[in-house]
Design an enzyme around this catalytic site. Structure first.
Site, PDB file in Angstrom:
ATOM      1  N   GLN A 128       0.820  -1.268  -0.019  1.00 10.83           N
ATOM      2  CA  GLN A 128      -0.018  -0.173   0.065  1.00 10.83           C
ATOM      3  C   GLN A 128       0.702   1.253  -0.041  1.00 10.83           C
ATOM      4  O   GLN A 128       2.185   1.317   0.222  1.00 10.83           O
ATOM      5  CB  GLN A 128      -0.900   0.025   1.171  1.00 10.83           C
ATOM      6  CG  GLN A 128      -0.172  -0.179   2.517  1.00 10.83           C
ATOM      7  CD  GLN A 128      -0.965  -1.046   3.650  1.00 10.83           C
ATOM      8  OE1 GLN A 128      -2.055  -1.125   3.725  1.00 10.83           O
ATOM      9  NE2 GLN A 128      -0.329  -1.939   4.452  1.00 10.83           N
ATOM     10  N   GLU A 179       0.114  -8.810  11.291  1.00 14.04           N
ATOM     11  CA  GLU A 179       0.255  -7.597  10.502  1.00 14.04           C
ATOM     12  C   GLU A 179       0.577  -8.003   9.138  1.00 14.04           C
ATOM     13  O   GLU A 179       1.822  -8.764   9.130  1.00 14.04           O
ATOM     14  CB  GLU A 179       0.803  -6.620  11.154  1.00 14.04           C
ATOM     15  CG  GLU A 179       1.151  -5.360  10.297  1.00 14.04           C
ATOM     16  CD  GLU A 179       0.210  -4.469   9.606  1.00 14.04           C
ATOM     17  OE1 GLU A 179       0.287  -4.692   8.335  1.00 14.04           O
ATOM     18  OE2 GLU A 179      -0.705  -4.024  10.425  1.00 14.04           O
ATOM     19  N   ASP A 227      -0.600 -12.605   6.401  1.00 15.30           N
ATOM     20  CA  ASP A 227      -1.869 -12.103   5.865  1.00 15.30           C
ATOM     21  C   ASP A 227      -2.846 -12.711   6.998  1.00 15.30           C
ATOM     22  O   ASP A 227      -2.988 -13.986   7.354  1.00 15.30           O
ATOM     23  CB  ASP A 227      -2.491 -12.897   4.611  1.00 15.30           C
ATOM     24  CG  ASP A 227      -3.607 -12.350   4.233  1.00 15.30           C
ATOM     25  OD1 ASP A 227      -3.916 -12.584   2.895  1.00 15.30           O
ATOM     26  OD2 ASP A 227      -4.697 -11.897   4.970  1.00 15.30           O
ATOM     27  N   ASP A 281      -8.317  -4.773  13.576  1.00 10.86           N
ATOM     28  CA  ASP A 281      -8.010  -3.135  13.539  1.00 10.86           C
ATOM     29  C   ASP A 281      -7.461  -3.291  11.973  1.00 10.86           C
ATOM     30  O   ASP A 281      -6.279  -3.200  11.713  1.00 10.86           O
ATOM     31  CB  ASP A 281      -7.084  -2.777  14.447  1.00 10.86           C
ATOM     32  CG  ASP A 281      -6.549  -1.462  14.184  1.00 10.86           C
ATOM     33  OD1 ASP A 281      -5.533  -1.018  14.839  1.00 10.86           O
ATOM     34  OD2 ASP A 281      -7.572  -0.837  13.421  1.00 10.86           O
ATOM     35  N   SER A 282      -8.366  -3.350  10.836  1.00  6.90           N
ATOM     36  CA  SER A 282      -7.815  -3.445   9.699  1.00  6.90           C
ATOM     37  C   SER A 282      -8.165  -2.077   8.856  1.00  6.90           C
ATOM     38  O   SER A 282      -8.433  -1.010   9.331  1.00  6.90           O
ATOM     39  CB  SER A 282      -8.636  -4.345   9.098  1.00  6.90           C
ATOM     40  OG  SER A 282     -10.119  -3.743   8.752  1.00  6.90           O
ATOM     41  N   THR A 283      -7.579  -2.025   7.783  1.00 11.78           N
ATOM     42  CA  THR A 283      -7.620  -0.824   6.919  1.00 11.78           C
ATOM     43  C   THR A 283      -9.424  -0.966   6.456  1.00 11.78           C
ATOM     44  O   THR A 283      -9.885  -2.012   6.570  1.00 11.78           O
ATOM     45  CB  THR A 283      -6.864  -0.960   5.545  1.00 11.78           C
ATOM     46  OG1 THR A 283      -6.463  -2.136   5.069  1.00 11.78           O
ATOM     47  CG2 THR A 283      -5.281  -0.502   6.100  1.00 11.78           C
ATOM     48  N   ASP A 284      -9.501  -0.268   5.391  1.00 11.44           N
ATOM     49  CA  ASP A 284     -10.747  -0.205   4.693  1.00 11.44           C
ATOM     50  C   ASP A 284     -11.047  -1.436   3.660  1.00 11.44           C
ATOM     51  O   ASP A 284      -9.791  -1.888   3.418  1.00 11.44           O
ATOM     52  CB  ASP A 284     -11.425   1.013   4.025  1.00 11.44           C
ATOM     53  CG  ASP A 284     -11.723   2.033   5.146  1.00 11.44           C
ATOM     54  OD1 ASP A 284     -10.529   2.846   5.394  1.00 11.44           O
ATOM     55  OD2 ASP A 284     -12.560   2.213   5.705  1.00 11.44           O
ATOM     56  N   HIS A 296      -8.943   3.426  19.473  1.00 14.23           N
ATOM     57  CA  HIS A 296      -8.027   2.348  20.263  1.00 14.23           C
ATOM     58  C   HIS A 296      -8.733   1.876  21.733  1.00 14.23           C
ATOM     59  O   HIS A 296      -8.612   0.619  21.901  1.00 14.23           O
ATOM     60  CB  HIS A 296      -6.396   2.839  20.419  1.00 14.23           C
ATOM     61  CG  HIS A 296      -5.616   3.016  19.162  1.00 14.23           C
ATOM     62  ND1 HIS A 296      -4.761   3.935  19.047  1.00 14.23           N
ATOM     63  CD2 HIS A 296      -6.041   2.440  17.739  1.00 14.23           C
ATOM     64  CE1 HIS A 296      -4.195   3.946  17.975  1.00 14.23           C
ATOM     65  NE2 HIS A 296      -5.049   3.080  17.287  1.00 14.23           N
ATOM     66  N   ASP A 330       0.357  -0.009  13.566  1.00 18.57           N
ATOM     67  CA  ASP A 330       0.748   1.177  14.285  1.00 18.57           C
ATOM     68  C   ASP A 330       0.980   0.714  16.000  1.00 18.57           C
ATOM     69  O   ASP A 330       1.623   1.383  16.667  1.00 18.57           O
ATOM     70  CB  ASP A 330      -0.157   2.273  14.266  1.00 18.57           C
ATOM     71  CG  ASP A 330      -1.431   1.993  14.436  1.00 18.57           C
ATOM     72  OD1 ASP A 330      -2.532   1.910  13.824  1.00 18.57           O
ATOM     73  OD2 ASP A 330      -1.866   1.656  15.732  1.00 18.57           O
TER      74      ASP A 330
END
Ligand code: SAM
Length: 291
Positions: free
Chosen positions: A35, A110, A142, A160-163, A66, A90
């Site tokens: 990304q 992650e 993954d 806690d993922s991205t979109d 968080h 993060d």
């Protein structure tokens, strides 16, 4: 006088809507294997991390998301020992999880190692205590593959993922949620980053629909995060037992005291309880979700 650079959030371009940041200073920018990553200084929000044009975390408002993604499932469960984070590079959520002395082991899976490496440099307030804690295990993989193959069982799973774009898309599928159910311990609970219903209703309806087919209790709770623009942020809820969501506020308060009343800036037992009282338009979207 150098011209101010403005960095837009392009997540809602399809809606013809952009939030844009005036950049004080770009601290780091890279196209990783997975990304596009940019970190910059902003005069009001502090450090801002964006992945593929979507705000991930800012040092000014990170505590809201968080704390709510961490303390709600752990306090509702009441005896969480094994915790799994999918994504979360993060380490902001990991830092909150490790405030719970009852947690014996925390595993974070992650996909993009460079997010962790760069967070060690730029978010030491998260990564410092986390990587110094022997209960923490960092896995680069993954998340879909990990939950499909692991023989471990988890009391709490935090996604806690991205979109649902790029590497994050698979984390919103029925297959992924079914694999999470497979590695959930008895009486366990899963919470998911599920977007902003006013701008991303489909994301929530789709996920809750899948949860309905897989778990005894399915729904969501909400919080407002200034830089997750668009109003309420929905956090998906999938549990093996409805009683977790109905845990009385007195019990939550007692568990918080027993956990040493560690510092929080958003989560309280009362906010925890109130977060499940959904505004009608979100409640109706959740009701509609049949999967
Ligand atoms: N709180 C942020 C949000 O709500 O948008 C998410 C923060 S966290 C940085 C998201 C992490 O998910 C990223 O580091 C990304 O690399 C990771 N990720 C995306 N897809 C993944 C996958 N399939 N497996 C594991 N991690 C993944």
């Amino acid at each position: 006088m150098a011209e101010t650079r403005w960095i837009p959030e392009t997540l809602f371009d399809e809606l013809g809507f952009r939030m844009t940041y005036a950049v004080e200073k770009v601290l780091y920018e890279q196209q990783t294997e997975h990304q596009h990553l940019v970190l910059f200084e902003h005069k009001h929000f502090g450090k801002v991390l964006m992945l593929d044009g979507a705000t991930q975390v800012t040092t000014r408002d990170e505590f809201i998301y968080h704390e709510m993604m961490t303390h709600v499932p752990i306090m509702a469960h009441g005896a969480a020992r094994e915790v799994l984070i999918i994504g979360g590079g993060d380490c902001g959520i990991a830092e909150e999880v490790l405030k719970h002395a009852s947690v014996e082991r925390l595993t974070q899976v992650e996909i993009d190692e460079s997010v962790i490496e760069f967070s060690k440099e730029h978010f030491p307030e998260f990564t410092g205590p986390v990587f110094a804690d022997k209960r923490f295990e960092s896995v680069i993989a993954d998340g879909m593959k990990y939950v499909a193959e692991t023989d471990r069982r988890f009391d709490v799973i935090i996604v806690d993922s991205t979109d649902p774009q790029g590497p994050g898309a698979v984390l919103f599928t029925r297959e992924f949620y079914a694999a999470c159910k497979r590695c959930m311990a008895e009486g366990g609970v899963m919470v998911t980053q599920n977007g902003v219903p006013f701008l991303q209703p489909g994301e929530l309806i789709s996920s809750v629909g899948h949860f309905r087919k897989l778990f005894a209790d399915a729904g969501c709770y909400v919080a407002s995060i200034p830089t997750y623009v668009g109003g309420h942020m929905a956090m998906g809820w999938a549990a093996a037992d409805r009683r977790l969501r109905d845990t009385p506020v007195e019990t939550i308060a007692e568990r918080y005291r027993a956990a040493g009343s560690f510092a929080t800036r958003y989560w309280t037992p009362q906010v925890h309880k109130a977060a499940f009282a959904l505004p009608r338009f979100i409640a109706e979207a959740v009701e509609k979700a049949t999967g």
